[in-house]
Motif scaffolding. Structure first.
Motif, PDB file in Angstrom:
ATOM      1  N   THR A   1       0.835  -1.202   0.000  1.00 29.40           N
ATOM      2  CA  THR A   1       0.000   0.000   0.000  1.00 29.40           C
ATOM      3  C   THR A   1       0.869   1.251   0.000  1.00 29.40           C
TER       4      THR A   1
ATOM      5  N   ILE B   1       2.170   1.990  -3.452  1.00 29.65           N
ATOM      6  CA  ILE B   1       1.160   2.581  -4.329  1.00 29.65           C
ATOM      7  C   ILE B   1       0.984   4.064  -4.039  1.00 29.65           C
ATOM      8  N   GLU B   2       0.782   4.426  -2.778  1.00 32.06           N
ATOM      9  CA  GLU B   2       0.482   5.817  -2.448  1.00 32.06           C
ATOM     10  C   GLU B   2       1.678   6.739  -2.679  1.00 32.06           C
TER      11      GLU B   2
ATOM     12  N   PRO C   1      -1.550  12.789  -1.115  1.00 30.52           N
ATOM     13  CA  PRO C   1      -2.891  12.343  -1.484  1.00 30.52           C
ATOM     14  C   PRO C   1      -3.817  13.447  -1.966  1.00 30.52           C
TER      15      PRO C   1
ATOM     16  N   ASN D   1      -8.097   8.286   2.236  1.00 29.58           N
ATOM     17  CA  ASN D   1      -6.985   7.894   1.380  1.00 29.58           C
ATOM     18  C   ASN D   1      -7.167   6.494   0.809  1.00 29.58           C
TER      19      ASN D   1
ATOM     20  N   LEU E   1      -6.990   5.324  -3.081  1.00 29.41           N
ATOM     21  CA  LEU E   1      -6.037   4.312  -3.532  1.00 29.41           C
ATOM     22  C   LEU E   1      -6.734   3.165  -4.249  1.00 29.41           C
TER      23      LEU E   1
ATOM     24  N   GLY F   1      -5.179   2.673  -7.853  1.00 28.98           N
ATOM     25  CA  GLY F   1      -4.118   1.669  -7.798  1.00 28.98           C
ATOM     26  C   GLY F   1      -3.664   1.194  -9.162  1.00 28.98           C
TER      27      GLY F   1
END
Length: 476
Positions: free
Chosen positions: A111, A114-115, A134, A420, A424, A428
């Motif tokens: 995770t 990704i962020e 974000p 968030n 995501l 993603g």
């Protein structure tokens, strides 16, 4: 006050029980599968990137390096959550909470990739270099500035204000316990030290962080290894206790599997921040040749934070004499546990360590708040007011009670993470394309380079230059 406390408790229970645990672990598993466990198979690559030198921006300025960005992220990750937070989790949820911290870190690594990759892709230029996070990818990739504003509000509230109260609270308690220092004096000293840095900008924050973070984390990990080595015969039993408690098989301690999961996930997320949306703000500041590099760097930060630093705290407590034999919790439990291992100087050592951990978190957390205040509306007046509010919360935290500060931190963290995680889940697939673009170049033995038109689906990218020629790395 009782009504307010009850409401905060109700909202925490609602969000953490039904939203955060499922969303955090569910997305972590999904991202792990889709990226073929990027957080594990590319560990060697993470260390290679960590040594990349700072690149020069198109304006001729030396940017924030991968290592400096890693340290800004680690400065907020490695703080009271690794010491006091772990102690609280064990005291309330039992040793099994440590296992669920590990689970959060393992899947949260994907995770975090990704962020932080998305934050690099959609970062923007500012007077000092770059900023993002974000709120910025919600606006640019989702075309939802309104959602970005809501997120920006909660992260500014959570990190700059409430979390910094948590940090100063832990520092003041640790110094009061170790030296008998008046908490008002500690609060005033923290306000002064914090003001020196937060009025100096992100470059000063980066320079302070890259000095403090490696030293403090290294010493603390070594101390944890020393405790394990001198109590080596207890190690198998401690591991067994952690696993039994994690699945409710050790009912003599903690509150069963529910308490273990809840406290492990809460404190794990507070500590490593994977999926919360905070670390991407640090990732966006780096000047790198490819967005995926910062995704990998911040993933490494999750592992260092939880698998090393939090584990060190857990083993110090579970191998000590204080756990289960007193009503101590938080930082006092850790201090008493370490004293049983190494003697009376341990309380002083922990007080100094928590000062370094928490102080670096205060300045890193402030930056997260500032960049999001800028997102909502650029205004020197707003930033000045925010800085004063931060200093006020640092003072408040130094004097406040333990429970209310941590409850407010949990609630603000839950709101942040919920917003968030939704973003995501929707974005993603874009990060998957960026990872594939990176891996294709690495297979050809190249140091990956990214351009604004490398992946058309990403849309218009402000901070990235277009390819000078027809670019061969274009992917569909």
């Amino acid at each position: 006050m009782n009504i307010a406390n009850e409401f905060i408790g109700f909202m925490n229970n609602l969000l953490w029980t039904y939203v955060i645990v499922g969303g955090l672990l569910g997305l972590g598993v999904y991202f792990s599968v889709k990226t073929k466990f990027v957080q594990l198979r590319m560990i060697k690559e993470m260390f290679r990137i960590l040594t990349d030198k700072a690149m020069v921006t198109t304006e001729g300025k030396k940017g924030v390096s991968s290592f400096q960005s890693f340290c800004i992220g680690a400065a907020t990750r490695i703080g009271t959550g690794n010491l006091a937070g772990v102690a609280i989790a064990i005291a309330i949820g039992g040793p099994g909470a440590i296992f669920w911290m590990w689970v959060v870190a393992l899947f949260g690594g994907a995770t975090s990739f990704i962020e932080s990759t998305l934050a690099q892709v959609y970062k923007i230029k500012d007077k000092e270099g770059f900023r993002g996070g974000p709120a910025y990818y919600m606006q640019k990739a989702l075309n939802a500035r309104w959602l970005g504003i809501i997120f920006a509000f909660f992260i500014a509230l959570a990190f700059g204000l409430i979390f910094n109260a948590v940090q100063s609270n832990t520092i003041s308690l640790a110094f009061e316990s170790a030296f008998g220092t008046n908490r008002t004096v500690i609060g005033l000293a923290l306000v002064g030290l914090t003001a020196l840095v937060i009025f100096g900008g992100v470059k000063r924050i980066a320079k302070v962080s890259e000095v403090i973070v490696p030293i403090m984390a290294g010493f603390y990990i070594i101390l944890g290894l020393y405790v394990m080595a001198t109590n080596i015969s207890q190690v198998p039993a401690v591991f067994a206790l952690i696993f039994k408690s994690a699945f409710g098989l050790e009912q003599a301690v903690g509150g069963g599997i529910g308490a273990a999961i809840m406290n492990g996930v809460k404190r794990g997320l507070f500590s490593n921040e994977a999926g919360m949306g905070s670390a991407p703000n640090a990732a966006a500041t780096a000047v790198v040749s490819h967005p995926a590099k910062q995704g990998l760097i911040q993933t490494l930060g999750v592992f260092v934070d939880t698998l090393l630093v939090c584990s060190a705290t857990g083993f110090i407590i579970l191998m000590g004499d204080a756990y289960g034999k007193s009503d101590l919790t938080g930082i006092e439990l850790l201090q008493a546990s370490l004293e049983s291992h190494v003697g009376g100087w341990a309380g002083i050592f922990i007080a100094i360590s928590i000062f370094l951990f928490a102080y670096s978190s205060i300045i890193g957390s402030y930056y997260y708040g500032e960049t999001n205040i800028e997102f909502i509306k650029k205004s020197k007046t707003n930033i000045f007011i925010y800085r004063i509010a931060v200093l006020g919360m640092v003072m408040f935290g130094a004097l406040a009670s333990l429970q209310i500060v941590w409850d407010l931190a949990d609630l603000s963290m839950a709101f942040m993470a919920t917003i968030n995680l939704v973003a995501l889940a929707l974005l993603g697939k874009l990060a998957f394309k960026v990872l594939r673009h990176y891996l294709e170049q690495r297979k050809r033995g190249k140091d990956p380079v990214f351009y604004a038109d490398s992946i058309p689906e990403l849309g218009e990218l402000e901070a990235w230059e277009k390819a000078p020629v027809k670019e061969e790395q274009r992917v569909s």
